[in-house]
Design a protein around this motif. Structure first.
Motif, PDB file in Angstrom:
ATOM      1  N   ILE A 187       0.868  -1.129   0.120  1.00 48.57           N
ATOM      2  CA  ILE A 187       0.110  -0.118   0.111  1.00 48.57           C
ATOM      3  C   ILE A 187       0.787   1.103   0.020  1.00 48.57           C
ATOM      4  CG2 ILE A 187      -1.639   1.355   1.440  1.00 48.57           C
ATOM      5  CD1 ILE A 187      -2.969  -1.287   2.170  1.00 48.57           C
ATOM      6  N   ASN A 188       1.744   1.360   0.610  1.00 47.39           N
ATOM      7  CA  ASN A 188       2.935   2.632   0.862  1.00 47.39           C
ATOM      8  C   ASN A 188       3.789   2.757  -0.320  1.00 47.39           C
ATOM      9  OD1 ASN A 188       1.718   3.029   3.530  1.00 47.39           O
ATOM     10  ND2 ASN A 188       3.410   2.046   4.463  1.00 47.39           N
ATOM     11  N   GLN A 233       2.390   2.805  -3.279  1.00 50.58           N
ATOM     12  CA  GLN A 233       1.578   3.368  -4.401  1.00 50.58           C
ATOM     13  C   GLN A 233       1.975   5.059  -3.758  1.00 50.58           C
ATOM     14  OE1 GLN A 233      -2.425   2.115  -4.044  1.00 50.58           O
ATOM     15  NE2 GLN A 233      -1.842   0.581  -4.727  1.00 50.58           N
ATOM     16  N   ALA A 234       2.078   5.986  -4.916  1.00 55.56           N
ATOM     17  CA  ALA A 234       2.419   7.327  -4.907  1.00 55.56           C
ATOM     18  C   ALA A 234       0.933   7.798  -4.415  1.00 55.56           C
ATOM     19  CB  ALA A 234       3.419   7.979  -5.847  1.00 55.56           C
ATOM     20  N   LEU A 235       0.902   9.077  -3.294  1.00 57.56           N
ATOM     21  CA  LEU A 235      -0.151   9.705  -3.307  1.00 57.56           C
ATOM     22  C   LEU A 235      -0.220  10.684  -4.375  1.00 57.56           C
ATOM     23  CD1 LEU A 235       0.346  10.584   0.380  1.00 57.56           C
ATOM     24  CD2 LEU A 235      -1.112   8.969  -0.416  1.00 57.56           C
ATOM     25  N   PRO A 236      -1.432  11.344  -4.810  1.00 51.82           N
ATOM     26  CA  PRO A 236      -1.706  12.143  -5.769  1.00 51.82           C
ATOM     27  C   PRO A 236      -1.048  13.347  -5.508  1.00 51.82           C
ATOM     28  CG  PRO A 236      -3.750  11.783  -4.746  1.00 51.82           C
ATOM     29  CD  PRO A 236      -2.549  10.858  -4.298  1.00 51.82           C
ATOM     30  N   GLU A 237      -0.763  14.084  -6.439  1.00 54.84           N
ATOM     31  CA  GLU A 237      -0.131  15.493  -6.193  1.00 54.84           C
ATOM     32  C   GLU A 237      -1.003  16.385  -5.803  1.00 54.84           C
ATOM     33  OE1 GLU A 237       2.823  17.025  -8.374  1.00 54.84           O
ATOM     34  OE2 GLU A 237       3.896  15.297  -9.168  1.00 54.84           O
ATOM     35  N   ILE A 238      -0.626  17.432  -4.932  1.00 58.18           N
ATOM     36  CA  ILE A 238      -1.394  18.500  -4.487  1.00 58.18           C
ATOM     37  C   ILE A 238      -1.443  19.754  -5.353  1.00 58.18           C
ATOM     38  CG2 ILE A 238      -2.023  19.921  -2.298  1.00 58.18           C
ATOM     39  CD1 ILE A 238      -0.925  17.899  -0.578  1.00 58.18           C
TER      40      ILE A 238
END
Length: 160
Positions: free
Chosen positions: A96-97, A99-104
């Motif tokens: 799970i970690n 996967q990159a978070l979407p950019e703000i």
């Protein structure tokens, strides 16, 4: 069945078990629920042990300790679940970690989730196509209340 005198001996043992675990505040129904669970689980294990003994290769189907142990292991395998091991949890967390978070996006002000996920919307949907109920229909077809009160002497103040 809240006083120890009204409880069966197993209920008194459950109360002492709860006290030994420092549980002092509980509803009286908890004792009854634990008793029901204990009786159901024990009866199920003994019935399974009898079925295992009947299918054993011995001369007489007699329930012995190995039958009860096997029945208990079978019952606990499908009744209770064990938590996943630490290694499995670490592997899931790594997946799970990874996967990159979407950019703000650059945005000024308060950042809220999309409108569908936001809890600030009203909890109802208004359909303006439905006809509104008139006061005349609410009165059962009678004249409006204001006219009735004006023509009635019930609301009038007597002269002095």
């Amino acid at each position: 069945m809240s006083t120890p005198e009204e409880l069966p001996p197993d209920g008194v043992k459950i109360i002492s078990l709860l006290r030994s675990m420092s549980v002092t505040a509980y509803e009286p129904r908890v004792i009854q629920q634990l008793l029901d669970f204990q009786y159901r689980y024990t009866a199920e294990c003994l019935q399974d042990a009898e079925a295992i003994a009947e299918r054993s290769l011995g001369p007489r189907p007699e329930v012995t300790m190995p039958h009860v142990v096997l029945a208990t292991e079978l019952a606990s395998a499908h009744t209770f679940t064990n938590p996943p091991s630490l290694k499995v949890l670490q592997q899931l967390a790594a997946e799970i970690n990874a996967q990159a978070l979407p950019e703000i996006k650059p945005h000024y002000g308060l950042r809220l989730p999309p409108e569908g996920d936001c809890l600030l919307a009203p909890n109802y949907q208004f359909d303006p196509r439905t006809p509104a109920i008139s006061e005349h229909a609410l009165d059962g077809g009678a004249a409006p209340l204001k006219q009735e009160a004006a023509s009635s002497d019930l609301g009038a103040v007597p002269p002095t």
